[in-house]
Design an enzyme around this catalytic site. Sequence first.
Site, PDB file in Angstrom:
ATOM      1  N   SER A 124       0.841  -1.203   0.000  1.00  0.00           N
ATOM      2  CA  SER A 124       0.000   0.000   0.000  1.00  0.00           C
ATOM      3  C   SER A 124       0.871   1.246   0.000  1.00  0.00           C
ATOM      4  CB  SER A 124      -0.852  -0.021   1.269  1.00  0.00           C
ATOM      5  OG  SER A 124      -1.410   1.245   1.517  1.00  0.00           O
ATOM      6  N   TYR A 149      -2.023  -1.157  10.803  1.00  0.00           N
ATOM      7  CA  TYR A 149      -2.248  -1.782   9.493  1.00  0.00           C
ATOM      8  C   TYR A 149      -1.069  -1.488   8.567  1.00  0.00           C
ATOM      9  CZ  TYR A 149      -3.634  -1.927   4.613  1.00  0.00           C
ATOM     10  OH  TYR A 149      -3.638  -2.144   3.253  1.00  0.00           O
ATOM     11  N   LYS A 153       2.201  -3.817   6.629  1.00  0.00           N
ATOM     12  CA  LYS A 153       2.680  -3.804   5.241  1.00  0.00           C
ATOM     13  C   LYS A 153       4.189  -3.537   5.204  1.00  0.00           C
ATOM     14  CE  LYS A 153      -1.287  -4.564   3.217  1.00  0.00           C
ATOM     15  NZ  LYS A 153      -1.544  -5.927   2.711  1.00  0.00           N
TER      16      LYS A 153
HETATM   17  P1  NAD Z   1     -10.775  -7.349   1.167  1.00  0.00           P
HETATM   18  O1  NAD Z   1     -10.966  -7.353   2.643  1.00  0.00           O
HETATM   19  O2  NAD Z   1     -11.940  -7.098   0.287  1.00  0.00           O
HETATM   20  O3  NAD Z   1     -10.100  -8.729   0.713  1.00  0.00           O
HETATM   21  C1  NAD Z   1      -9.223  -9.455   1.545  1.00  0.00           C
HETATM   22  C2  NAD Z   1      -9.698 -10.895   1.556  1.00  0.00           C
HETATM   23  O4  NAD Z   1      -8.800 -11.674   2.377  1.00  0.00           O
HETATM   24  C3  NAD Z   1     -11.095 -11.052   2.156  1.00  0.00           C
HETATM   25  O5  NAD Z   1     -11.898 -11.816   1.272  1.00  0.00           O
HETATM   26  C4  NAD Z   1     -10.851 -11.777   3.480  1.00  0.00           C
HETATM   27  O6  NAD Z   1     -11.931 -12.633   3.810  1.00  0.00           O
HETATM   28  C5  NAD Z   1      -9.572 -12.537   3.194  1.00  0.00           C
HETATM   29  N1  NAD Z   1      -8.739 -12.835   4.357  1.00  0.00           N
HETATM   30  C6  NAD Z   1      -8.347 -11.980   5.329  1.00  0.00           C
HETATM   31  N2  NAD Z   1      -7.545 -12.610   6.202  1.00  0.00           N
HETATM   32  C7  NAD Z   1      -7.422 -13.909   5.761  1.00  0.00           C
HETATM   33  C8  NAD Z   1      -6.702 -15.030   6.229  1.00  0.00           C
HETATM   34  N3  NAD Z   1      -5.943 -14.988   7.341  1.00  0.00           N
HETATM   35  N4  NAD Z   1      -6.801 -16.195   5.536  1.00  0.00           N
HETATM   36  C9  NAD Z   1      -7.567 -16.275   4.411  1.00  0.00           C
HETATM   37  N5  NAD Z   1      -8.267 -15.219   3.928  1.00  0.00           N
HETATM   38  C10 NAD Z   1      -8.186 -14.047   4.596  1.00  0.00           C
HETATM   39  O7  NAD Z   1      -9.604  -6.308   0.847  1.00  0.00           O
HETATM   40  P2  NAD Z   1      -9.108  -5.716  -0.550  1.00  0.00           P
HETATM   41  O8  NAD Z   1      -9.511  -4.297  -0.621  1.00  0.00           O
HETATM   42  O9  NAD Z   1      -9.452  -6.635  -1.644  1.00  0.00           O
HETATM   43  O10 NAD Z   1      -7.543  -5.733  -0.292  1.00  0.00           O
HETATM   44  C11 NAD Z   1      -6.722  -6.805  -0.717  1.00  0.00           C
HETATM   45  C12 NAD Z   1      -5.298  -6.553  -0.262  1.00  0.00           C
HETATM   46  O11 NAD Z   1      -4.861  -5.296  -0.781  1.00  0.00           O
HETATM   47  C13 NAD Z   1      -5.128  -6.469   1.254  1.00  0.00           C
HETATM   48  O12 NAD Z   1      -3.915  -7.057   1.598  1.00  0.00           O
HETATM   49  C14 NAD Z   1      -5.089  -4.977   1.503  1.00  0.00           C
HETATM   50  O13 NAD Z   1      -4.376  -4.671   2.661  1.00  0.00           O
HETATM   51  C15 NAD Z   1      -4.376  -4.480   0.263  1.00  0.00           C
HETATM   52  N6  NAD Z   1      -4.662  -3.079  -0.038  1.00  0.00           N
HETATM   53  C16 NAD Z   1      -5.944  -2.657  -0.166  1.00  0.00           C
HETATM   54  C17 NAD Z   1      -6.212  -1.314  -0.400  1.00  0.00           C
HETATM   55  C18 NAD Z   1      -7.635  -0.809  -0.509  1.00  0.00           C
HETATM   56  O14 NAD Z   1      -7.834   0.390  -0.359  1.00  0.00           O
HETATM   57  N7  NAD Z   1      -8.623  -1.650  -0.779  1.00  0.00           N
HETATM   58  C19 NAD Z   1      -5.156  -0.391  -0.523  1.00  0.00           C
HETATM   59  C20 NAD Z   1      -3.854  -0.867  -0.428  1.00  0.00           C
HETATM   60  C21 NAD Z   1      -3.613  -2.209  -0.170  1.00  0.00           C
HETATM   61  N1  UFG Z   2     -12.811  10.926   3.242  1.00  0.00           N
HETATM   62  C1  UFG Z   2     -13.842  11.759   3.606  1.00  0.00           C
HETATM   63  N2  UFG Z   2     -14.965  11.186   4.139  1.00  0.00           N
HETATM   64  C2  UFG Z   2     -15.102   9.835   4.305  1.00  0.00           C
HETATM   65  C3  UFG Z   2     -14.027   9.005   3.927  1.00  0.00           C
HETATM   66  C4  UFG Z   2     -12.887   9.579   3.399  1.00  0.00           C
HETATM   67  O1  UFG Z   2     -13.762  12.972   3.477  1.00  0.00           O
HETATM   68  O2  UFG Z   2     -16.136   9.383   4.809  1.00  0.00           O
HETATM   69  C5  UFG Z   2     -11.612  11.545   2.631  1.00  0.00           C
HETATM   70  C6  UFG Z   2     -10.337  11.321   3.420  1.00  0.00           C
HETATM   71  O3  UFG Z   2     -10.168  12.311   4.386  1.00  0.00           O
HETATM   72  C7  UFG Z   2      -9.282  11.351   2.303  1.00  0.00           C
HETATM   73  C8  UFG Z   2     -10.026  10.785   1.094  1.00  0.00           C
HETATM   74  O4  UFG Z   2     -11.406  10.930   1.369  1.00  0.00           O
HETATM   75  O5  UFG Z   2      -8.949  12.682   2.017  1.00  0.00           O
HETATM   76  C9  UFG Z   2      -9.733   9.318   0.849  1.00  0.00           C
HETATM   77  O6  UFG Z   2      -9.967   8.580   2.046  1.00  0.00           O
HETATM   78  P1  UFG Z   2     -10.063   6.981   2.041  1.00  0.00           P
HETATM   79  O7  UFG Z   2     -10.407   6.565   3.428  1.00  0.00           O
HETATM   80  O8  UFG Z   2     -10.926   6.527   0.935  1.00  0.00           O
HETATM   81  O9  UFG Z   2      -8.580   6.546   1.657  1.00  0.00           O
HETATM   82  P2  UFG Z   2      -7.210   6.825   2.416  1.00  0.00           P
HETATM   83  O10 UFG Z   2      -6.333   7.502   1.419  1.00  0.00           O
HETATM   84  O11 UFG Z   2      -7.390   7.472   3.719  1.00  0.00           O
HETATM   85  O12 UFG Z   2      -6.755   5.332   2.745  1.00  0.00           O
HETATM   86  C10 UFG Z   2      -6.300   4.507   1.723  1.00  0.00           C
HETATM   87  C11 UFG Z   2      -6.524   3.027   2.038  1.00  0.00           C
HETATM   88  C12 UFG Z   2      -5.669   2.577   3.161  1.00  0.00           C
HETATM   89  C13 UFG Z   2      -4.256   3.012   3.002  1.00  0.00           C
HETATM   90  C14 UFG Z   2      -4.192   4.492   2.751  1.00  0.00           C
HETATM   91  C15 UFG Z   2      -2.803   5.009   2.531  1.00  0.00           C
HETATM   92  O13 UFG Z   2      -7.872   2.800   2.367  1.00  0.00           O
HETATM   93  O14 UFG Z   2      -5.694   1.167   3.204  1.00  0.00           O
HETATM   94  O15 UFG Z   2      -4.950   4.775   1.589  1.00  0.00           O
HETATM   95  O16 UFG Z   2      -2.308   4.516   1.356  1.00  0.00           O
HETATM   96  F1  UFG Z   2      -3.532   2.695   4.100  1.00  0.00           F
END
Ligand code: NAD
Ligand code: UFG
Length: 340
Positions: A124, A149, A153
Amino acid sequence: MRVLVTGGAGYIGSHTVLALLDAGHEVLVVDSFANSKPTVIPRLEELSGQHIPVHAFDLRDADKTERLFADERIDAVIHFAGLKAVGESTEQPLAYYENNLGSTFALLRAMERHDVRTLVFSSSATVYGEDAPVPYVENRDHLSSSNPYGWTKVMQEQILADVAAASPGLQVAILRYFNPVGAHESGQIGEDPQGIPNNLMPYIAQVAVGRRERLSVFGGDYDTPDGTGLRDYIHVVDLAAGHVAALGHLAANPEIAVRAWNLGTGQGTSVLEMVHAFERASGVPIAYEIVGRRAGDLPASYAKTERAETELGWRAERSIDDMCADTWRWQSANPQGFPG
Ligand code: NAD
Ligand code: UFG
């Protein structure tokens, strides 16, 4: 390749399963369904026209993980499984360290025993910490985070680098995602957060569909053009394609042991720009109010994208309008998310 997708029932994993199948790979999924629903799987099978073998267990169960690798041919692993809610991680740090590190340990052990040498890991932009200048570049030396979290990472990236250095032949692609949003163009799969959404796009979508009254905009006094936070939103279908590109790049470059790539668009979009884009895409006015800043939020986060473009031959193609239109198609067709 036969690719094990951990967390393949989740938001990014499910879209990547489709991209892999579309590119001619075979896929098997392991997911505990801790943060997803099994009803995503038949939709993936319908969209792809293929059967998707699913193993429902927690990767931290080292015996089950070992058995999976003993029973199945696996050429590569894409490791999405993990917990991802920043706020929750500050309340339950141990759960986050246990789950995110424990699942990676079990996976790496099984890969080592069964000589599986290719891993793509979900990292991330949060690993750039609070002090790095934007746009974020991959060659920054010191990674850090402001929450547990994010530290999982940072720690997993370090563990992967150490293990790769000690394991000749092991190849690890670390993909640092910026802000994944959007949904598959079919409207059949998308982001389905449990409870109140933490992230902007699903919150806006739930306001549009009538599940939430109004969006709180966290901070209107940042040093940005309209005072609201800037983020690098990337369409989840583009992100999924980045994983397929990373697998291909590792296969074509066997000398790579471990390398990180940003997956973003390089463009910052403000909260209010996103609200207005969503209004245009959906035709629904989004009620919002500007409230105080959210603890830990940065004013701006966006990627330098050249490394992925030149090395992976990948770039994000979909616009903010596409992201909103596709999110709306998914949300309006599935106001309560996946059934079950
Ligand atoms: P998500 O929660 O939708 O998907 C993660 C999946 O992993 C889920 O289906 C959950 O049930 C499964 N899971 C969790 N722990 C497990 C375990 N111990 N064993 C087996 N399954 C398990 O999340 P996502 O948004 O699809 O994110 C996927 C990956 O990308 C994550 O590692 C997350 O940290 C990373 N990531 C997500 C974002 C974002 O904003 N969505 C941003 C940066 C990184
Ligand atoms: N925001 C609002 N209202 C809300 C939610 C978000 O104003 O209800 C704003 C936040 O302040 C930010 C922007 O929308 O300015 C984006 O916020 P998100 O929560 O959608 O995303 P973030 O950038 O805060 O977080 C994301 C991922 C995290 C990761 C982080 C840093 O969700 O997993 O980027 O990379 F850690």
